[in-house]
Scaffold this motif. Structure first.
Motif, PDB file in Angstrom:
ATOM      1  N   GLY A   1     -34.068  49.797 -44.411  1.00 57.99           N
ATOM      2  CA  GLY A   1     -32.802  49.354 -44.982  1.00 57.99           C
ATOM      3  C   GLY A   1     -31.916  48.620 -43.983  1.00 57.99           C
ATOM      4  N   ILE A   2     -32.385  48.525 -42.737  1.00 54.00           N
ATOM      5  CA  ILE A   2     -31.644  47.783 -41.714  1.00 54.00           C
ATOM      6  C   ILE A   2     -32.163  46.344 -41.750  1.00 54.00           C
ATOM      7  N   MET A   3     -31.237  45.390 -41.814  1.00 55.76           N
ATOM      8  CA  MET A   3     -31.653  44.002 -42.030  1.00 55.76           C
ATOM      9  C   MET A   3     -31.770  43.179 -40.742  1.00 55.76           C
ATOM     10  N   GLU A   4     -30.878  43.454 -39.768  1.00 55.49           N
ATOM     11  CA  GLU A   4     -30.843  42.668 -38.526  1.00 55.49           C
ATOM     12  C   GLU A   4     -30.929  43.620 -37.349  1.00 55.49           C
ATOM     13  N   GLY A   5     -31.833  43.348 -36.412  1.00 55.70           N
ATOM     14  CA  GLY A   5     -31.896  44.212 -35.232  1.00 55.70           C
ATOM     15  C   GLY A   5     -33.204  44.068 -34.500  1.00 55.70           C
ATOM     16  N   SER A   6     -33.611  45.160 -33.829  1.00 53.87           N
ATOM     17  CA  SER A   6     -34.874  45.132 -33.096  1.00 53.87           C
ATOM     18  C   SER A   6     -35.591  46.460 -33.277  1.00 53.87           C
ATOM     19  N   ALA A   7     -36.911  46.391 -33.215  1.00 55.69           N
ATOM     20  CA  ALA A   7     -37.754  47.575 -33.347  1.00 55.69           C
ATOM     21  C   ALA A   7     -38.475  47.809 -32.027  1.00 55.69           C
TER      22      ALA A   7
ATOM     23  N   PHE B   1     -43.326  47.914 -26.778  1.00 51.51           N
ATOM     24  CA  PHE B   1     -43.115  46.502 -27.084  1.00 51.51           C
ATOM     25  C   PHE B   1     -41.911  46.444 -28.013  1.00 51.51           C
ATOM     26  N   THR B   2     -41.003  45.518 -27.788  1.00 51.76           N
ATOM     27  CA  THR B   2     -39.824  45.383 -28.638  1.00 51.76           C
ATOM     28  C   THR B   2     -39.900  44.073 -29.404  1.00 51.76           C
ATOM     29  N   VAL B   3     -39.661  44.141 -30.699  1.00 56.05           N
ATOM     30  CA  VAL B   3     -39.719  42.933 -31.526  1.00 56.05           C
ATOM     31  C   VAL B   3     -38.422  42.819 -32.343  1.00 56.05           C
ATOM     32  N   PRO B   4     -37.786  41.650 -32.331  1.00 53.25           N
ATOM     33  CA  PRO B   4     -36.588  41.457 -33.143  1.00 53.25           C
ATOM     34  C   PRO B   4     -36.957  41.226 -34.608  1.00 53.25           C
ATOM     35  N   PHE B   5     -36.020  41.535 -35.495  1.00 51.72           N
ATOM     36  CA  PHE B   5     -36.224  41.200 -36.912  1.00 51.72           C
ATOM     37  C   PHE B   5     -34.921  40.694 -37.503  1.00 51.72           C
TER      38      PHE B   5
ATOM     39  N   ALA C   1     -33.223  39.462 -41.563  1.00 53.81           N
ATOM     40  CA  ALA C   1     -33.417  39.523 -43.020  1.00 53.81           C
ATOM     41  C   ALA C   1     -34.558  40.483 -43.371  1.00 53.81           C
ATOM     42  N   GLY C   2     -34.698  41.553 -42.576  1.00 49.77           N
ATOM     43  CA  GLY C   2     -35.703  42.583 -42.844  1.00 49.77           C
ATOM     44  C   GLY C   2     -37.128  42.206 -42.483  1.00 49.77           C
ATOM     45  N   LYS C   3     -37.306  41.029 -41.799  1.00 44.46           N
ATOM     46  CA  LYS C   3     -38.661  40.549 -41.458  1.00 44.46           C
ATOM     47  C   LYS C   3     -38.816  40.421 -39.941  1.00 44.46           C
ATOM     48  N   LEU C   4     -39.982  40.848 -39.442  1.00 51.78           N
ATOM     49  CA  LEU C   4     -40.280  40.726 -38.013  1.00 51.78           C
ATOM     50  C   LEU C   4     -40.327  39.249 -37.619  1.00 51.78           C
ATOM     51  N   LEU C   5     -39.733  38.931 -36.462  1.00 55.27           N
ATOM     52  CA  LEU C   5     -39.715  37.528 -36.002  1.00 55.27           C
ATOM     53  C   LEU C   5     -40.905  37.257 -35.077  1.00 55.27           C
ATOM     54  N   LEU C   6     -42.113  37.551 -35.582  1.00 52.31           N
ATOM     55  CA  LEU C   6     -43.340  37.305 -34.818  1.00 52.31           C
ATOM     56  C   LEU C   6     -43.848  35.902 -35.103  1.00 52.31           C
ATOM     57  N   GLY C   7     -44.623  35.358 -34.173  1.00 55.86           N
ATOM     58  CA  GLY C   7     -45.324  34.106 -34.425  1.00 55.86           C
ATOM     59  C   GLY C   7     -46.425  34.328 -35.449  1.00 55.86           C
TER      60      GLY C   7
ATOM     61  N   VAL D   1     -41.620  54.236 -33.838  1.00 57.58           N
ATOM     62  CA  VAL D   1     -40.896  52.984 -34.078  1.00 57.58           C
ATOM     63  C   VAL D   1     -39.417  53.336 -34.187  1.00 57.58           C
ATOM     64  N   GLN D   2     -38.641  52.874 -33.207  1.00 55.31           N
ATOM     65  CA  GLN D   2     -37.198  53.149 -33.237  1.00 55.31           C
ATOM     66  C   GLN D   2     -36.462  51.842 -33.524  1.00 55.31           C
ATOM     67  N   ILE D   3     -35.690  51.875 -34.593  1.00 55.88           N
ATOM     68  CA  ILE D   3     -35.004  50.675 -35.078  1.00 55.88           C
ATOM     69  C   ILE D   3     -33.523  50.743 -34.732  1.00 55.88           C
ATOM     70  N   ASN D   4     -33.042  49.691 -34.115  1.00 54.55           N
ATOM     71  CA  ASN D   4     -31.636  49.522 -33.766  1.00 54.55           C
ATOM     72  C   ASN D   4     -31.114  48.320 -34.500  1.00 54.55           C
ATOM     73  N   GLY D   5     -30.049  48.469 -35.261  1.00 54.56           N
ATOM     74  CA  GLY D   5     -29.523  47.287 -35.925  1.00 54.56           C
ATOM     75  C   GLY D   5     -28.483  47.630 -36.957  1.00 54.56           C
TER      76      GLY D   5
END
Ligand code: ZN
Length: 139
Positions: A33-39, A101-105, A107-113, A134-138
């Protein structure tokens, strides 16, 4: 800002087994339910690691071969004098690899290539049941 912590289990074969955990992480992010942040994706334990790779058959051979060259499994390691568990190479490989490993997201989507997956690498000398955090901050 919110912080939410999740986990899931993965069965591995050990010996630099590489498992694509991108779908699990992606699902957790969308269900949080978190839309903007990092995992932050983290594996507890000293013989496994988390990183990113293009998950295709060639690299699934190249990456273990790279570790075999720089940290050979048939060499003697002092760790094995301590515990006699024969996995000194597994610990050294995991330390070099890193456990998170930390990945930003957004609109609820991972910003991976497009050709970039998140992988769990199990360096141990036997199959293991791993728990991935998986710890989500956002917000
Ligand atoms: Zn050990």
């Amino acid at each position: 800002m919110a912080v939410k912590t999740f986990s899931f289990a993965v069965e591995t074969k050990g010996f630099t087994d590489i498992i694509d955990i991108t779908p699990r992480v992606s699902q957790i992010v969308s269900e949080s339910g978190i839309m903007e942040g990092s995992a932050l994706v983290f594996v507890p334990g000293s013989t496994a690691g988390i990183t990113t790779i293009e998950y295709e058959p060639g690299l699934l051979k190249d990456y273990p071969e790279f570790f075999e060259r720089i940290i050979p499994s048939n060499k003697r390691y002092s760790h094995d004098d301590t515990w006699h568990d024969g996995n000194g190479f597994s610990h050294v490989r995991a330390a070099l690899q890193g456990a998170s490993f930390t990945v930003p997201f957004s609109a609820g989507k991972l910003l991976l290539g497009t050709w970039q997956q998140i992988i769990l690498v199990d360096f141990d000398n036997r199959g293991r049941s791993r728990r991935v955090i998986v710890q989500i901050n956002g917000e």
